[in-house]
Design an enzyme around this catalytic site. Structure first.
Site, PDB file in Angstrom:
ATOM      1  CG  ASP A 164      -8.261   3.928  -0.856  1.00 41.14           C
ATOM      2  OD1 ASP A 164      -7.982   3.498   0.264  1.00 41.14           O
ATOM      3  OD2 ASP A 164      -7.503   4.676  -1.493  1.00 41.14           O
ATOM      4  CG  HIS A 186      -1.879   1.100   1.272  1.00 40.48           C
ATOM      5  ND1 HIS A 186      -1.535   2.389   1.663  1.00 40.48           N
ATOM      6  CD2 HIS A 186      -3.180   1.158   0.917  1.00 40.48           C
ATOM      7  CE1 HIS A 186      -2.591   3.159   1.547  1.00 40.48           C
ATOM      8  NE2 HIS A 186      -3.610   2.444   1.092  1.00 40.48           N
TER       9      HIS A 186
HETATM   10  C1  1DF Z   1      -5.326   8.791   1.304  1.00 38.67           C
HETATM   11  C2  1DF Z   1      -5.546   7.916   0.237  1.00 38.67           C
HETATM   12  C3  1DF Z   1      -4.848   8.294   2.509  1.00 38.67           C
HETATM   13  C4  1DF Z   1      -5.282   6.574   0.391  1.00 38.67           C
HETATM   14  C5  1DF Z   1      -4.622   6.946   2.659  1.00 38.67           C
HETATM   15  O1  1DF Z   1      -4.117   6.404   3.798  1.00 38.67           O
HETATM   16  C6  1DF Z   1      -4.887   6.063   1.632  1.00 38.67           C
HETATM   17  C7  1DF Z   1      -5.581  10.196   1.137  1.00 38.67           C
HETATM   18  C8  1DF Z   1      -3.553   7.258   4.772  1.00 38.67           C
HETATM   19  O2  1DF Z   1      -6.457  10.562   0.321  1.00 38.67           O
HETATM   20  O3  1DF Z   1      -4.946  11.013   1.810  1.00 38.67           O
HETATM   21  O4  1DF Z   1      -4.825   4.756   1.854  1.00 38.67           O
HETATM   22  N1  1DF Z   1      -5.354   5.758  -0.768  1.00 38.67           N
HETATM   23  O5  1DF Z   1      -4.989   4.585  -0.753  1.00 38.67           O
HETATM   24  O6  1DF Z   1      -5.657   6.316  -1.862  1.00 38.67           O
HETATM   25 MN    MN Z   2      -5.557   3.130   0.474  1.00 41.50          MN
END
Ligand code: 1DF
Ligand code: MN
Length: 351
Positions: A314, A188
């Site tokens: 997500d 991730h």
């Molecule tokens: C965000 C996006 C934050 C995802 C995430 O974990 C995350 C974000 C802190 O939008 O700030 O898992 N993502 O996977 O797109």
């Molecule tokens: Mn994510």
């Protein structure tokens, strides 16, 4: 597109969402303490300085939902037709924690907390093991505990660990444990390390908008080019966000990788058994987290195969009902849609 979203398979498939996040209060409090004490890297200050304490609607809504592994999450899943969620401790997990005992304690308690939630909702929640790669031997043991005692179906690592990448032989016990238990590794995203984040942060591009993908795509490429899949041919690595841009690059990656190998320009760049594109067709899985976009989904299906592209929402970072409708409405064969939403997840996570 405005159809009702229902669970239960009314469209011929269950929806299994494969990159769904939760947090523990303890984890977030450690992040905030590290930010206050000046121990956080620039990425944590940017990411968790926001989600942990901003009064904005986005941050407060997301934090509340991250902390819930109960009725609120189930209601949100019901409202968007998500049958099952594959849950992992949110990025960056415990990987930035400087105190090893603290990192292991927070990860172990998060795993126990998640296992209890999965036991309460056995047909809705599926867990991934959180590890502390700072201690690879402990992480290997926790991967085995997750698989054998907690019923978890894979492992999530949030890209770099304090600037170190998993191709470092230091982390090898983690791969041996993964192959031992026969589970996939989900890499991730995390914010890039301080050595890389500068020009991105300056422009507000360090997070999910772009920096996450650059960091995580590079991480997977480092693993492929070190020969991780020659060493562990049965290993499966998943990445979200439609492959963190790599599928689109495959032609150039292979051309330049082979040119680099032939010319011996870099000592680290050794011949591999297969092309990079071929590893994408044998050892890499991608999910559509954050990228509910039909052209990208179909492109990945075309270059990797329909059995290697999986659905993800997500949640709670991108909780958007119309994205589920858009994926339902893709102009692909019913059999391919069932693979995408349901059967690929069942197969690769061994549900
Ligand atoms: C965000 C996006 C934050 C995802 C995430 O974990 C995350 C974000 C802190 O939008 O700030 O898992 N993502 O996977 O797109
Ligand atoms: Mn994510």
């Amino acid at each position: 597109m405005s159809h009702d979203l229902k669970t239960g398979g009314d469209r011929g498939y269950l929806r299994i969402a494969t990159e769904e996040a939760f947090a523990t209060r303890e984890q977030v409090d450690v992040f905030l303490r590290m930010i206050r004490d000046g121990q956080a890297d620039r990425g944590m200050v940017s990411l968790w300085g926001f989600y942990g304490q901003s009064p904005s609607e986005r941050a407060t809504q997301i934090l509340e939902r991250l902390l819930d592994l109960g009725e609120r999450r189930i209601a949100d899943m019901d409202a968007t037709g998500i049958d099952k969620a594959i849950l992992a401790l949110t990025s960056p997990g415990v990987q930035p924690l400087l105190d090893l005992d603290e990192a292991k304690g927070v990860a172990r308690r998060a795993n126990d907390h998640l296992a209890a939630a999965c036991a309460r909702y056995p047909d809705r929640f599926i867990g991934l093991t959180a590890v502390a790669p700072q201690d690879p031997e402990w992480s290997a043991a926790e991967i085995r505990r997750g698989a054998r005692e907690l019923g978890f179906k894979g492992v999530q690592i949030n890209s770099h660990t304090q600037g170190r990448y998993l191709d470092d032989p230091f982390f090898d016990p983690i791969f041996r444990a993964l192959v031992d238990v026969g589970q996939p590794l989900y890499i991730h995203p995390a914010t890039p390390p301080d050595s890389m984040i500068g020009p991105m942060l300056e422009a507000g591009l360090d997070g999910a908008i772009f920096g996450f993908g650059v960091e995580t795509g590079m991480h997977l490429l480092r693993l492929i080019t070190i020969g991780i899949f020659d060493r562990y041919p049965d290993l499966q690595i998943m990445v979200g966000h439609m492959g963190e841009a790599l599928p689109y690059w495959l032609y150039r990656l292979d051309y330049m990788h082979q040119a680099g190998v032939r010319s011996k320009r870099y000592e680290r760049m050794k011949p591999l058994k297969k092309t990079i594109a071929d590893y994408f067709r044998s050892n890499v899985l991608v999910t559509c987290s954050g990228m509910a976009w039909e052209p990208a989904v179909r492109f990945c299906q075309q270059v990797m195969g329909e059995d290697r592209v999986l659905y993800a929402m997500d949640y709670p970072y991108q909780y958007v009902a119309d994205e589920v409708r858009a994926m339902d409405g893709m102009d692909i064969a019913p059999a391919a849609k069932k693979l995408f939403f349901q059967t690929n997840a069942e197969r690769w996570f061994k549900l």
